[in-house]
Design a protein around this motif. Structure first.
Motif, mmCIF file in Angstrom:
data_model
loop_
_atom_site.group_PDB
_atom_site.id
_atom_site.type_symbol
_atom_site.label_atom_id
_atom_site.label_comp_id
_atom_site.label_asym_id
_atom_site.label_seq_id
_atom_site.Cartn_x
_atom_site.Cartn_y
_atom_site.Cartn_z
ATOM 1 N N ASP A 33 29.544 36.258 25.714
ATOM 2 C CA ASP A 33 29.969 37.469 26.387
ATOM 3 C C ASP A 33 30.444 38.536 25.599
ATOM 4 O O ASP A 33 31.226 38.471 24.687
ATOM 5 N N THR A 34 30.343 39.862 26.256
ATOM 6 C CA THR A 34 30.816 41.021 25.487
ATOM 7 C C THR A 34 32.277 41.418 25.984
ATOM 8 O O THR A 34 32.613 42.619 26.058
ATOM 9 N N GLY A 35 33.084 40.537 26.221
ATOM 10 C CA GLY A 35 34.379 41.002 26.560
ATOM 11 C C GLY A 35 34.902 40.693 28.100
ATOM 12 O O GLY A 35 36.003 40.926 28.476
ATOM 13 N N GLY A 36 33.897 40.549 28.560
ATOM 14 C CA GLY A 36 34.353 40.300 30.359
ATOM 15 C C GLY A 36 34.924 39.110 30.534
ATOM 16 O O GLY A 36 35.993 39.184 31.507
ATOM 17 N N GLU A 38 37.337 37.944 28.364
ATOM 18 C CA GLU A 38 38.696 37.962 28.118
ATOM 19 C C GLU A 38 39.451 38.974 28.930
ATOM 20 O O GLU A 38 40.349 38.843 29.385
ATOM 21 N N LEU A 39 38.788 40.056 29.507
ATOM 22 C CA LEU A 39 39.118 40.865 30.590
ATOM 23 C C LEU A 39 39.570 40.172 31.971
ATOM 24 O O LEU A 39 40.560 40.343 32.460
ATOM 25 N N ARG A 40 38.705 39.312 32.367
ATOM 26 C CA ARG A 40 38.745 38.413 33.536
ATOM 27 C C ARG A 40 39.885 37.642 33.225
ATOM 28 O O ARG A 40 40.943 37.342 34.329
ATOM 29 N N ARG A 41 40.154 37.052 32.112
ATOM 30 C CA ARG A 41 41.128 35.996 32.018
ATOM 31 C C ARG A 41 42.606 36.908 31.966
ATOM 32 O O ARG A 41 43.692 36.295 32.496
ATOM 33 N N GLU A 42 42.696 38.180 31.474
ATOM 34 C CA GLU A 42 43.673 39.119 31.712
ATOM 35 C C GLU A 42 44.055 39.224 33.266
ATOM 36 O O GLU A 42 45.270 39.084 33.519
ATOM 37 N N GLY A 43 43.095 39.474 33.793
ATOM 38 C CA GLY A 43 43.301 39.921 35.387
ATOM 39 C C GLY A 43 43.712 38.365 36.111
ATOM 40 O O GLY A 43 44.619 38.431 36.897
ATOM 41 N N GLU A 44 43.367 37.271 35.659
ATOM 42 C CA GLU A 44 43.568 35.912 36.387
ATOM 43 C C GLU A 44 45.224 35.841 35.881
ATOM 44 O O GLU A 44 45.994 35.405 36.742
ATOM 45 N N ARG A 45 45.562 35.904 34.686
ATOM 46 C CA ARG A 45 46.718 35.998 34.267
ATOM 47 C C ARG A 45 48.020 36.933 34.908
ATOM 48 O O ARG A 45 48.825 36.244 35.547
ATOM 49 N N LEU A 46 47.203 38.233 34.928
ATOM 50 C CA LEU A 46 48.344 39.001 36.215
ATOM 51 C C LEU A 46 48.455 38.464 37.270
ATOM 52 O O LEU A 46 49.470 38.512 38.026
ATOM 53 N N ALA A 47 47.278 38.071 38.239
ATOM 54 C CA ALA A 47 47.413 37.698 39.566
ATOM 55 C C ALA A 47 48.331 36.699 39.546
ATOM 56 O O ALA A 47 48.942 36.394 40.594
ATOM 57 N N VAL A 48 48.273 35.799 38.540
ATOM 58 C CA VAL A 48 49.438 34.180 38.631
ATOM 59 C C VAL A 48 50.592 35.138 38.432
ATOM 60 O O VAL A 48 51.427 34.419 39.259
ATOM 61 N N TYR A 120 36.170 47.503 25.750
ATOM 62 C CA TYR A 120 34.872 47.196 26.568
ATOM 63 C C TYR A 120 34.820 48.422 27.737
ATOM 64 O O TYR A 120 34.939 48.379 28.749
ATOM 65 N N PRO A 121 34.207 49.331 27.341
ATOM 66 C CA PRO A 121 34.145 50.482 28.282
ATOM 67 C C PRO A 121 32.911 50.203 29.355
ATOM 68 O O PRO A 121 32.138 49.324 29.125
ATOM 69 N N GLY A 122 33.187 50.446 30.567
ATOM 70 C CA GLY A 122 32.264 50.323 31.341
ATOM 71 C C GLY A 122 32.530 49.023 32.084
ATOM 72 O O GLY A 122 32.141 48.840 33.184
ATOM 73 N N ARG A 123 33.493 48.144 31.815
ATOM 74 C CA ARG A 123 34.042 46.984 32.466
ATOM 75 C C ARG A 123 35.587 47.212 33.227
ATOM 76 O O ARG A 123 36.409 47.968 32.349
ATOM 77 N N ALA A 124 35.659 46.557 34.016
ATOM 78 C CA ALA A 124 36.805 46.823 34.977
ATOM 79 C C ALA A 124 37.064 45.432 35.690
ATOM 80 O O ALA A 124 36.518 44.817 36.010
ATOM 81 N N VAL A 125 38.435 45.003 35.904
ATOM 82 C CA VAL A 125 38.869 43.933 36.650
ATOM 83 C C VAL A 125 39.810 44.489 37.852
ATOM 84 O O VAL A 125 40.645 45.078 37.487
ATOM 85 N N PHE A 135 46.793 37.221 45.556
ATOM 86 C CA PHE A 135 46.090 38.089 44.667
ATOM 87 C C PHE A 135 44.766 37.448 44.140
ATOM 88 O O PHE A 135 44.862 36.178 43.590
ATOM 89 N N THR A 136 43.613 38.019 44.422
ATOM 90 C CA THR A 136 42.267 37.570 43.591
ATOM 91 C C THR A 136 41.843 38.528 42.660
ATOM 92 O O THR A 136 42.223 39.676 42.413
ATOM 93 N N VAL A 137 40.933 38.002 41.871
ATOM 94 C CA VAL A 137 40.466 38.654 40.749
ATOM 95 C C VAL A 137 38.885 38.942 41.047
ATOM 96 O O VAL A 137 38.261 37.980 41.288
ATOM 97 N N GLU A 138 38.592 40.055 40.736
ATOM 98 C CA GLU A 138 37.185 40.419 40.897
ATOM 99 C C GLU A 138 36.775 41.386 39.792
ATOM 100 O O GLU A 138 37.101 42.215 39.477
ATOM 101 N N ALA A 139 35.606 40.816 38.995
ATOM 102 C CA ALA A 139 35.201 41.834 37.763
ATOM 103 C C ALA A 139 34.176 42.626 38.305
ATOM 104 O O ALA A 139 33.258 42.190 39.127
ATOM 105 N N MET A 140 34.288 43.764 37.425
ATOM 106 C CA MET A 140 33.187 44.910 37.858
ATOM 107 C C MET A 140 32.708 45.263 36.757
ATOM 108 O O MET A 140 33.436 45.606 35.806
#
Length: 141
Positions: A33-36, A38-48, A120-125, A135-140
Motif C-alpha cells: 500500500d502507498t500510504g492508504g 496509514e492514513l486510514r489508521r489515523e482516521g480510525e484512531r481519530l474516530a475512536v 500521500y497526495p490525492g488521498r484523503a480520509v 463516527f465512521t471512517v471512509e477512505a477517498m
C-alpha cells in the motif's frame, strides 16, 4: 532391471518450492500500500478519540469541542480526561472545516472532517457522523 519411478526427487521438490517462494515475494510487493493504510489508521484512531470524548461529554454534561491546530488537535471542555493531541503520522492535517461539537446531547448535528497527509497526495480520509450513529471512517482516493 528397470527401476520404477515412485515420486519426486529432492531436486524437483526444491525447484517447485523456489518457484512458490519467488511468486509469494512478487505478490507481496505488488500488494504494497502507498500510504492508504496509514492514513486510514489515523482516521480510525481519530474516530475512536471522538467517540470517547463524546461519551465523556454525555457522562459529565459538558460541551466538548474538537478542533485542529497547527501541530495536531485539541479537545476543549474535558476537565478530567487528558486526550491525545498529536497525529501519529507526521504531515497529517485537516482539509476544510476543522471544528466538531461533540455533545452533551445524545443527538448531535451531522458533522465531518477530512484528514490528508502531504506524503500521500490525492488521498484523503473522511471521518463523519450523522449525529445519531458513531463516527465512521471512509477512505477517498
Amino acid at each position: 532391471m528397470r527401476r520404477m519411478s515412485r515420486g519426486f526427487t529432492l531436486l524437483e521438490l526444491l525447484v517447485v518450492m523456489s518457484i512458490i517462494a519467488l511468486a509469494t515475494v512478487g505478490v507481496s510487493f505488488a500488494l504494497r500500500d502507498t500510504g492508504g493504510t496509514e492514513l486510514r489508521r489515523e482516521g480510525e484512531r481519530l474516530a475512536v478519540l471522538l467517540e470517547s470524548a463524546r461519551a465523556q461529554s454525555r457522562a459529565s454534561g459538558t460541551t466538548v469541542r474538537w478542533r485542529a491546530t497547527a501541530n495536531g488537535f485539541v479537545f476543549e471542555g474535558l476537565p478530567t480526561l487528558k486526550m491525545p493531541d498529536r497525529w501519529l503520522l507526521a504531515g497529517t492535517r485537516t482539509n476544510g472545516p476543522a471544528t466538531l461539537w461533540l455533545g452533551p446531547e445524545p443527538i448531535i448535528s451531522a458533522q465531518q472532517v477530512w484528514i490528508v497527509n502531504e506524503a500521500y497526495p490525492g488521498r484523503a480520509v473522511r471521518i463523519a457522523t450523522d449525529g445519531v450513529r458513531a463516527f465512521t471512517v471512509e477512505a477517498m482516493q
